[in-house]
Design an enzyme around this catalytic site. Structure first.
Site, PDB file in Angstrom:
ATOM      1  N   GLY B 148      34.015  40.918  51.741  1.00 21.65           N
ATOM      2  CA  GLY B 148      32.880  40.352  51.849  1.00 21.65           C
ATOM      3  C   GLY B 148      32.715  38.983  51.677  1.00 21.65           C
ATOM      4  N   CYS B 149      31.668  38.248  52.092  1.00 23.05           N
ATOM      5  CA  CYS B 149      31.591  36.903  52.085  1.00 23.05           C
ATOM      6  C   CYS B 149      31.423  36.589  50.581  1.00 23.05           C
ATOM      7  CB  CYS B 149      30.388  36.513  52.924  1.00 23.05           C
ATOM      8  SG  CYS B 149      28.839  37.150  52.578  1.00 23.05           S
TER       9      CYS B 149
END
Lengths: 345, 345, 345, 345
Positions: B148-149
């Site tokens: 995920g970012c």
């Protein structure tokens, strides 16, 4: 009508004072001073005001200011008010100073982050203008040191919980974010549109001058030394300030304790709004208003409280709170001239 | 030339994959799928690509994707990849999945924040695609769960210090800020221009699904359970993610220890840039690039370390890191097709 | 490898030249000069470039520049190139000047809007660098006067129709809009974030110095005097320029005539993209690219043609077109180093 | 106190009506209707209003609205008011409708760009609510068709010059630019933050439905058919609308003639501000206000007049003008509740 002068009316905080006071039902703006725009009509500097504010910028002169006004706002960079404020106090004026010069009671602390203080004798009697907390003293103050924007956003959510003994005071971290107007009106690389737009960044990490200000007020409120970690960030927007605070509870507690503490502490405070659990404070909701929205969440997995606030840095963080303080000093309802309907967007 | 397919090419991460891979010197884009735009030319969905990308969106079909490609990127919302990825693996494809579906080794943890997992048998062999940390395993992986970012922006500054034992792992707080593209391409009230503009706010406070992902990776790296407090915020800008982390040192330390630790850990990592002390990471400096800029400061008064990172949420936080992983899987230099000159503004 | 120097590398156009040329496969950047940052590493001025561009800013010196480079870009404010360019030409350099100093053939016209010209002898041989129109002359030019951003956005949609005699040349109005980077890097009130954000306004109404530049080129192309009304506006965005042109047809015509005219004129021009009827040019689609998107509509009720263009003011409007001209001068494909994949957002 | 209802209070224009009317000293908001948020407190839809507006959204019902209110604002998409307005008029309400349904006197014209009109009988008596022009008729109107935002910004600068015979009415071109709030509150791709940010583009080129509205009013004012070319553009900002108009003078004239014409026509109009020559209208200066700033320049080289206006599309372009009309209808000063001090930034 109380006559009011603004010294330093063409910076952003000064202009916002003009905006609020020009619409205030109980005062009359009688004098605006500016260093850069002497002789220029105010609405040439801020054309939005054309046809609404019809004053011309004058040079500062202690005698003339004192003749023109019953109460004076000073919106100048720190160091200058040290010189001007005593002149006005001696002439019987009451003064609300928006700089850092009269926010500290301890000259040494001021000098550790600013520069030598040349009017220390006033530091003992000046009152810190965090309206919701110091209203009692503000009422009779001759000189109010209006809080910094960051301290306002950090102190309002912290103080009730600190005073109630709910927090481990060694655990405090405040992560704040400010719109670009906080950097002031003078053009500089940091406030260049192309430098600020699409940019988000921390600055003065754990080294901002508002940090000792917060520490001093928290320590006074808690009657013991408190020091917090503070990191400001710059947001690509004109106005607004949001702070997220991380703290470990002092002892086992329930979220309802926090809500109760806020409700009790701020029961009479129109400008404090407690946000529902599922809607954290948002700068958009307080923009152009004197509100300080406060919310919180409990991170049970890590036994950590998250406190959040949102203000308009130029209103509750500067000019609005200054007018709120004036209202208190004049015995008016603190909301007079400030309780406008917020914009939906 | 390696043939590449992108499943889910018209969301923001998918489109950014198209952008990078269309300019990649060692691969050929052979197939784009879309649920919403089947039969439509890709450059009608993203007109910026007119005259540059000449592919038409197709419906997903496991056989057709497998015939068209040697390696497949999957850029779909979680839950769908659980169904599609096994189909492709069984047909011999190597897959890089950008959703959360294959980031966890522990199905129960995944299920506690997402929904029931229907392809648990792949969780033990899937590799977490944090390129700088897991390159060794990525090289031979059949299935990469791309991070995920938020986890990328939190883990890259934390892992080296955690592994070096420099941090009190019970003290960790991550305050993250993301541009609006992180909310995806589907129109929603939160990403309406008038709701996001001039707004800064926290959301999903200590309740974001990326939090367990961070905890799991940190725990694995430290060989002991680690849980951190994580609060994401929304910034009025299109791209960019900045994280500020607060941590207490495990024992007495000097700032140079932190710098040394980073330099040593990331000596071979082109995409990690250590920022000088007086210039914290800024999203503007990494925008449109695969860089992760890292900085830190020591708050000596409070014995607290402040770690900071900045990435482009769509590049290092999604599509860029996915291509970096592909490069590693293909035995190419990890920077191939990614090491473009950053924009000055 | 052709060796290239940039004189004035730290302004916005200069920095964008650095960005493009640092990634150009056929040239080597050998020297950057700056007036303000002599001795400073370029990536300290533009930290985005850290680890990618490793050059140090030097002071301008005609001899040193000539030794270092085979071709020189000059990205300085007008008036200075008048002095520097002749020095370089005399030393055998080919020069692409991004200022207005060598865009005019008629010194009197230049002097009517700028200031006295001190190098008039070069005005007859300098070539106007509107790549798609003057490629033939650019190929062998010693000195190219690179077009202004506004003229580029106005001339590219107008010239083919003017040359085809489709327009009443007395009817031309160009309404242009530019992002803030067009105002340059020097901090000023107009480019202060808080002045530009949420602000849209015309400026220099029918009094912009790019207007005579447009008139001169149009007149030359039409072989008769043409003068147009031109009004620029400032848009709250970093990059991008959009122009909408209003013109009366010279005689009865069909929309298809316009499309045919463009297709024929720009058949070989990679950087001109004709937009479909229902999708007018959008600055977002050309951002960070060298494209000029062109569209048109016919307002039949009023017998008026509407022509529209969109460019990135720093790329096709400045640095990108300059590099395109360099490519032409060096006999390379004009797209070399410029034909990157556009960003989807 | 006059009792007021708003039908369709949760769209942007409706919410802005709530904002203005909640602060209006002579009216009381008694009822808000919403199709989407029935039963929800208004301040849950617009949290900025928390603690200030304490009304709950109700479903529309003609009887209930008529009992609750003395005057009704209707802020719904066109086609619905056709059905609702007659119900209210029959119950004796006075209505200000912000949609297009009652702006046209000619049903055929309405139907040529909208859809069949089902309440044509009201088109002859409805009054076009361009306050400065039609105040006389508005005073006694039962039904006001509040102008579109674009027509307001185009008509106010044009009408005085048209009526004075100063313009060649065949030469008119209006190039308008609007902030994103003009697209309404419903999430859509065009108002997605990432689609609008850093984007400037024309749309509905010479095909916008506000064009016939402008033509009809101009024709009526001039007593002859007038048709203008109109092209709207979208600006990356929340609020604001700027229009630049190009016109050929009808005969030889001096710039002073234009200034005189405006001064004379708008002598009594508080909300019209004539800008000085060197400061064109700027949306920032009218944001959140009911002002329409007007400026002009004469392009002598091309014998063309350039007229410019700036309004806040949600205030003078919608809700503000609607309240101005209500004031006129109620015999109040037209500025009541609207003449707030503008924000300096």
């Amino acid at each position: 009508m109380t006559r009011v002068a603004i010294v330093g009316a063409t910076g952003y905080a000064g202009a916002e004072l003009v905006r609020i006071l020009a619409g205030h039902p109980r005062v009359q703006l009688t004098m605006l001073t500016s260093r850069q725009f002497v002789g220029k009509k105010f609405d040439r500097v801020y054309p939005a005001m054309s046809g609404v504010v019809d004053l011309t910028c004058e040079a500062y002169d202690a005698d003339r200011v004192s003749q023109a006004a019953d109460i004076v706002f000073m919106a100048l960079p720190h160091r200058i008010p040290m010189e001007f404020v005593p002149q006005l106090l001696k002439r019987g004026q009451r003064v609300i100073d928006l700089s850092a010069d009269f926010r500290f009671h301890d000259a040494a602390l001021y000098e550790s982050v600013y520069q030598p203080h040349t009017a220390k004798e006033y530091l003992t009697t000046s009152v810190y203008g965090l309206s919701e907390i110091y209203a009692g003293q503000i009422r009779t103050a001759e000189l109010v040191g209006n809080p910094g924007c960051y301290p306002t956003s950090v102190l309002l959510p912290l103080i009730p919980l600190i005073k109630a003994g709910l927090l481990d005071t060694g655990s405090l971290v405040a992560d704040s974010k400010s719109g670009v107007s906080g950097a002031g009106r003078s053009p500089a690389m940091a406030s260049h549109y192309c430098a600020a737009n699409e940019s988000f960044k921390p600055y003065k990490v754990a080294a901002h001058r508002h940090n000792p200000e917060m520490n001093a007020v928290l320590s006074q409120q808690a009657n013991k030394p408190i020091s917090i970690t503070f990191v400001p960030h710059l947001v690509p927007m004109t106005r607004g300030m949001q702070t997220t605070i991380y703290a470990t509870p002092a002892h086992s507690m329930k979220p309802a304790d926090v809500a109760d503490c806020y409700r009790s502490a701020y029961a009479q405070c129109t400008f404090i709004r407690l946000c529902p659990e599922n809607r954290p404070p948002d700068t958009l909701h307080v923009r152009h208003t004197n509100f300080c929205d406060i919310g919180f969440a409990f991170d049970a997995s890590n036994n950590r409280l998250v406190l959040m606030s949102a203000i308009d840095n130029l209103v509750k963080g500067a000019a609005g709170q200054a007018v709120q303080n004036m209202n208190i000093m004049l015995g008016l309802n603190e909301t007079t001239g400030l309780h406008t309907v917020p914009f939906p967007l």
